[in-house]
Write an enzyme that holds these catalytic residues in place. Sequence first.
Site, short mmCIF file in Angstrom:
data_model
loop_
_atom_site.label_atom_id
_atom_site.label_comp_id
_atom_site.label_asym_id
_atom_site.label_seq_id
_atom_site.Cartn_x
_atom_site.Cartn_y
_atom_site.Cartn_z
N LYS A 137 -16.50 29.58 -29.87
CA LYS A 137 -16.38 28.99 -28.41
C LYS A 137 -15.81 29.91 -27.23
O LYS A 137 -14.52 29.66 -27.40
CB LYS A 137 -15.74 26.95 -27.89
CG LYS A 137 -17.04 26.51 -30.00
CD LYS A 137 -18.00 26.09 -29.26
CE LYS A 137 -17.82 25.02 -27.58
NZ LYS A 137 -19.38 24.60 -27.37
N ASN A 147 -15.76 27.70 -23.52
CA ASN A 147 -16.30 26.22 -22.92
C ASN A 147 -16.13 26.70 -21.43
O ASN A 147 -15.72 27.04 -20.63
CB ASN A 147 -15.98 25.15 -22.86
CG ASN A 147 -16.32 24.99 -24.83
OD1 ASN A 147 -16.62 25.31 -25.39
ND2 ASN A 147 -14.66 25.09 -25.25
N GLU A 158 -18.35 22.08 -15.76
CA GLU A 158 -18.59 20.54 -16.31
C GLU A 158 -17.63 19.69 -15.27
O GLU A 158 -18.40 18.82 -15.25
CB GLU A 158 -18.04 20.48 -17.64
CG GLU A 158 -19.27 21.62 -18.03
CD GLU A 158 -18.50 21.66 -20.08
OE1 GLU A 158 -19.62 20.75 -20.85
OE2 GLU A 158 -17.43 21.72 -20.45
N THR A 165 -39.61 26.08 -11.89
CA THR A 165 -39.75 25.32 -10.98
C THR A 165 -39.77 24.41 -11.84
O THR A 165 -40.42 24.69 -12.85
CB THR A 165 -40.83 24.62 -10.39
OG1 THR A 165 -41.78 25.65 -11.15
CG2 THR A 165 -41.22 26.11 -8.62
N HIS A 166 -39.45 22.84 -12.35
CA HIS A 166 -39.59 22.25 -13.90
C HIS A 166 -38.47 23.29 -14.43
O HIS A 166 -38.98 22.85 -15.87
CB HIS A 166 -41.23 21.97 -14.10
CG HIS A 166 -41.83 21.45 -12.77
ND1 HIS A 166 -42.16 20.52 -12.56
CD2 HIS A 166 -42.42 22.12 -12.33
CE1 HIS A 166 -42.99 19.92 -11.92
NE2 HIS A 166 -43.47 21.36 -11.49
N SER A 197 1.09 -1.25 -0.03
CA SER A 197 0.02 0.04 -0.45
C SER A 197 0.79 1.54 -0.16
O SER A 197 0.24 2.56 -0.17
CB SER A 197 -1.37 0.03 1.34
OG SER A 197 -0.33 -0.37 2.21
N LYS A 213 -8.64 3.29 1.41
CA LYS A 213 -7.24 4.25 1.87
C LYS A 213 -7.66 5.68 0.00
O LYS A 213 -7.58 6.20 0.54
CB LYS A 213 -5.85 4.14 1.73
CG LYS A 213 -5.90 4.00 3.32
CD LYS A 213 -4.14 3.34 3.38
CE LYS A 213 -4.07 1.95 4.85
NZ LYS A 213 -5.39 1.32 4.93
N GLN A 267 -7.21 -2.39 4.01
CA GLN A 267 -6.11 -1.44 3.28
C GLN A 267 -7.05 -1.02 1.78
O GLN A 267 -6.66 0.16 1.45
CB GLN A 267 -5.14 -2.25 3.03
CG GLN A 267 -4.32 -2.00 2.13
CD GLN A 267 -3.15 -2.10 1.71
OE1 GLN A 267 -2.30 -3.08 3.40
NE2 GLN A 267 -2.63 -2.81 0.43
N SER A 318 -12.77 26.02 -27.94
CA SER A 318 -11.98 24.93 -28.60
C SER A 318 -11.10 24.77 -29.74
O SER A 318 -10.43 26.14 -29.97
CB SER A 318 -13.51 24.19 -29.26
OG SER A 318 -13.28 24.22 -30.34
N1 ARG Z 1 -1.74 -1.67 4.96
C1 ARG Z 1 -2.23 -2.08 5.80
C2 ARG Z 1 -3.59 -1.19 6.04
O1 ARG Z 1 -3.23 -0.65 5.48
C3 ARG Z 1 -1.59 -1.60 7.56
C4 ARG Z 1 -2.31 -2.91 8.66
C5 ARG Z 1 -1.79 -4.16 8.15
N2 ARG Z 1 -2.51 -5.49 9.24
C6 ARG Z 1 -2.58 -6.55 8.83
N3 ARG Z 1 -2.50 -7.13 9.68
N4 ARG Z 1 -1.38 -7.06 7.12
O2 ARG Z 1 -4.71 -2.14 6.16
#
Ligand code: ARG
Length: 459
Positions: A288, A290, A295, A160-161, A28, A330, A327, A282
């Site tokens: 144009k 834009n 958007e 409205t609408h 990670s 994140k 994990q 454009s």
């Molecule tokens: N990188 C892991 C996570 O974000 C950390 C926790 C890891 N724990 C484990 N038991 N492997 O969840």
Amino acid sequence: MKRQVTKKAWAGRFTEAPNPLMEAFTSSLAFDRRLAPYDIRGSIAHCRMLVKQKILSRTEGEKIVKGLESVQREWAQGRFPFLPADEDIHMAIERRLTEKIGPVGGKLHTARSRNDQVLLDVRLYLRDEITFIQQLLSALQKQLARLAKRYSEVVMPGYTHLQRAQPVLLAHHLLAYYEMLSRDQQRLQQCGERVNVLPLGAGALAGTTLPIDRHHVAKLLGFPRVSENSLDTVADRDFLVEFLSVCAILSMHLSRLAEELVLWSSSEFGFIELPDAFATGSSMMPQKKNPDVPELIRGKTGRVYGNLFALLTVLKGLPLSYNRDLQEDKEPLFDTIDTVKGVLRVLEAMLPQLVFRQDRLRAAALGGFTLATDVADYLVEKGLPFRKAHEVVGAVVRWCLAEKKGLEELSQEEWQRFSPLFEQDLFPRLTLESAVDRRSSYGGTARSEVQRRLRSIKL
Ligand code: ARG
């Protein structure tokens, strides 16, 4: 030799070296490195507590804290040396600490697991980000209110609408968004209270046999509360689901505003002129200009909703307590934070530069028989039941459509063909200002009401 350097913290139980594909798949580090400063801060507090509880000696504690501080400096200066075998930011920091201070670095992880550590990092990080987003949101609200003040007399059609309905003040329309964002502020605040709970000390899942003091860590890190159940603590991601929901609602509001800016900047509406600095051209059509910024604000709502659903889906089948699936919390979190902050920043910068075309707004407000309700209300005041009044004015509108006339163009004689109740005092009612100002019920569009609300907002 190489194996020595990159040895995993958990290598003791294993006889085979990790497969590089497995390492790349489970890592990670590519995204959780932004947690580094929080990881270090949390570790310093944890270490101080271990010393206070005499689980570590004072000398050991000092070495570890100094080591962590020097890792923090490396991080801040962009000199932190990552290794391909670092599984995540927590392992990378501990590995670096041990390289710097030797085997005593291995004592930092006493009475803690990455399962509670990762939650500590995320909660510390999110607590800061919520504060930051709240500030950006306040700044945007301020710009909306300033714009409302600047255009406080301008009348536009209310819809409205997406059909012209009744005249309203442009300021009233802008302040509608202010109110939505105020609720988003409240939601962020309340979500922040549930983020602000210390998870550390839950251990891997069941707590620890060592005599830790969780409340002391909470005090050091400014957490008003300590989590109650260790299993729940390492399994819980509610606070993230909640934050992503709050952001989804906020993005929905900003997307609705963005949609109006797109519509209003079209030649069909022509209500606003987008600042050149916030529009694009454009590559093919030279004429144009834009509205790419609004958007994209509208478009980015898709990923913010998606992130909420990604996390809900990750969580739905998980048995207690920690599972590596977690994990996956994140990237949706980080992406939503980056997206929402980007949107808030660009909108705040763009809003003060919008130019509203008052002539176009006024002309549109006069068209479409937007004063018809005022005429019906007039008849009601003269004693006609509202249903009947509605019918009479409906007939007037039908006739005007055939004659290609506006309500304000009819003579008294023409009015009287539809009802004898129409008298001279009808005419002063047939102006946009009168229609707006007579809607002085609490929270209505009357200038007096909009001014009252504006006065209660700090500009
Ligand atoms: N990188 C892991 C996570 O974000 C950390 C926790 C890891 N724990 C484990 N038991 N492997 O969840």
